[in-house]
Design a protein around this motif. Structure first.
Motif, short mmCIF file in Angstrom:
data_model
loop_
_atom_site.label_atom_id
_atom_site.label_comp_id
_atom_site.label_asym_id
_atom_site.label_seq_id
_atom_site.Cartn_x
_atom_site.Cartn_y
_atom_site.Cartn_z
N TRP A 40 11.37 -6.54 -4.05
CA TRP A 40 10.99 -5.61 -3.00
C TRP A 40 9.73 -4.84 -3.37
CZ3 TRP A 40 12.34 -6.01 1.77
CH2 TRP A 40 13.56 -6.58 2.10
N LEU A 41 9.61 -4.42 -4.62
CA LEU A 41 8.42 -3.69 -5.04
C LEU A 41 7.17 -4.57 -4.93
CD1 LEU A 41 9.83 -1.78 -8.13
CD2 LEU A 41 8.95 -0.75 -6.01
N THR A 42 7.30 -5.83 -5.28
CA THR A 42 6.16 -6.74 -5.18
C THR A 42 5.73 -6.93 -3.73
OG1 THR A 42 6.88 -7.90 -7.17
CG2 THR A 42 5.36 -9.07 -5.73
N LEU A 43 6.70 -7.11 -2.84
CA LEU A 43 6.37 -7.24 -1.42
C LEU A 43 5.71 -5.98 -0.88
CD1 LEU A 43 9.58 -9.04 -0.10
CD2 LEU A 43 7.28 -10.01 -0.33
N LEU A 44 6.21 -4.83 -1.29
CA LEU A 44 5.63 -3.57 -0.84
C LEU A 44 4.21 -3.39 -1.37
CD1 LEU A 44 6.28 -1.06 0.80
CD2 LEU A 44 7.24 -0.03 -1.27
N ALA A 45 3.98 -3.74 -2.63
CA ALA A 45 2.64 -3.63 -3.20
C ALA A 45 1.66 -4.56 -2.48
CB ALA A 45 2.67 -3.96 -4.70
N GLU A 46 2.11 -5.77 -2.16
CA GLU A 46 1.25 -6.71 -1.44
C GLU A 46 0.92 -6.19 -0.04
OE1 GLU A 46 3.32 -10.43 -1.60
OE2 GLU A 46 2.86 -10.72 -3.72
N ASP A 50 -2.76 -5.40 1.49
CA ASP A 50 -3.23 -5.92 2.79
C ASP A 50 -3.73 -4.79 3.68
OD1 ASP A 50 -2.53 -8.49 2.00
OD2 ASP A 50 -0.64 -8.51 3.13
N GLN A 51 -3.01 -3.67 3.69
CA GLN A 51 -3.46 -2.52 4.48
C GLN A 51 -4.80 -1.99 3.97
OE1 GLN A 51 -2.27 -1.10 7.21
NE2 GLN A 51 -0.48 -2.43 7.37
N ALA A 52 -4.96 -1.99 2.65
CA ALA A 52 -6.23 -1.54 2.07
C ALA A 52 -7.36 -2.46 2.50
CB ALA A 52 -6.13 -1.49 0.55
N LEU A 74 2.40 1.36 -7.14
CA LEU A 74 3.51 0.41 -7.06
C LEU A 74 3.43 -0.62 -8.19
CD1 LEU A 74 3.68 -0.08 -3.21
CD2 LEU A 74 5.51 0.81 -4.67
N ARG A 75 2.24 -1.06 -8.52
CA ARG A 75 2.09 -2.00 -9.65
C ARG A 75 2.53 -1.34 -10.96
NH1 ARG A 75 1.93 -7.00 -7.56
NH2 ARG A 75 0.51 -7.05 -5.83
N ASP A 76 2.22 -0.05 -11.11
CA ASP A 76 2.69 0.68 -12.29
C ASP A 76 4.22 0.72 -12.33
OD1 ASP A 76 0.09 1.17 -13.05
OD2 ASP A 76 0.04 3.22 -12.28
N VAL A 77 4.83 0.97 -11.18
CA VAL A 77 6.29 1.00 -11.11
C VAL A 77 6.86 -0.37 -11.45
CG1 VAL A 77 8.26 1.30 -9.55
CG2 VAL A 77 6.37 2.91 -9.48
N ILE A 78 6.24 -1.42 -10.96
CA ILE A 78 6.69 -2.78 -11.28
C ILE A 78 6.66 -3.01 -12.78
CG2 ILE A 78 6.06 -5.23 -11.08
CD1 ILE A 78 5.19 -4.55 -8.16
N GLN A 79 5.59 -2.56 -13.44
CA GLN A 79 5.50 -2.72 -14.89
C GLN A 79 6.62 -1.97 -15.60
OE1 GLN A 79 3.70 -4.76 -16.59
NE2 GLN A 79 2.56 -5.47 -14.83
N VAL A 80 6.92 -0.76 -15.12
CA VAL A 80 7.99 0.03 -15.74
C VAL A 80 9.34 -0.64 -15.53
CG1 VAL A 80 9.23 2.22 -15.66
CG2 VAL A 80 6.74 2.21 -15.64
N VAL A 81 9.62 -1.06 -14.30
CA VAL A 81 10.91 -1.70 -14.01
C VAL A 81 11.05 -3.00 -14.80
CG1 VAL A 81 12.31 -2.78 -12.19
CG2 VAL A 81 11.17 -0.61 -11.76
N THR A 82 9.96 -3.75 -14.93
CA THR A 82 10.00 -5.00 -15.68
C THR A 82 10.31 -4.75 -17.15
OG1 THR A 82 8.39 -5.97 -14.18
CG2 THR A 82 8.65 -7.05 -16.30
N SER A 83 9.83 -3.65 -17.68
CA SER A 83 9.98 -3.41 -19.12
C SER A 83 11.30 -2.74 -19.50
CB SER A 83 8.82 -2.56 -19.63
OG SER A 83 8.90 -1.26 -19.08
#
Length: 112
Positions: A40-46, A50-52, A74-83
């Protein structure tokens, strides 16, 4: 400041995962929760990227920068959740039964 933000976010996510595991220790596989969150975080970041790009195409620089900053967060959050290290489910159940201890005792954690 970024390190402090990263540590705070990591603590919040770990506290939430401990709360979930304590409320439903037998029914919940935290690695599945982590994987779903990452999807979900990856989809939200993408979507934010796209909006940007759309805002940049409209020459709305301020809006583009806002969407881009959100996608980077969101990419930072993805890194944290991944780790975040999640204990192996079978081993943690044995530790709880043998030692009578907490969910995270005795077994080395697994990294996703």
């Amino acid at each position: 400041m970024a390190q402090l933000h990263d540590l705070r976010l990591r603590l919040l996510v770990q506290q939430e995962s401990e709360q979930i595991s304590n409320s439903q220790p037998n029914d919940l596989d935290l690695s599945i929760v982590q994987a779903r969150c990452l999807c979900w975080l990856t989809l939200l970041a993408e979507a934010h990227e796209d909006q940007a790009n759309d805002a940049e195409g409209r020459s709305d620089t301020e809006q583009a920068m806002g969407w881009f900053a959100d996608s980077m967060r969101l990419r930072d959050v993805i890194q944290v959740v991944t780790s975040i290290e999640i204990p192996l489910p079978e081993s943690s159940e044995l530790d709880n039964n043998d030692e009578g201890g907490g969910f995270f005792k005795g077994e080395p954690p697994m990294t996703a």
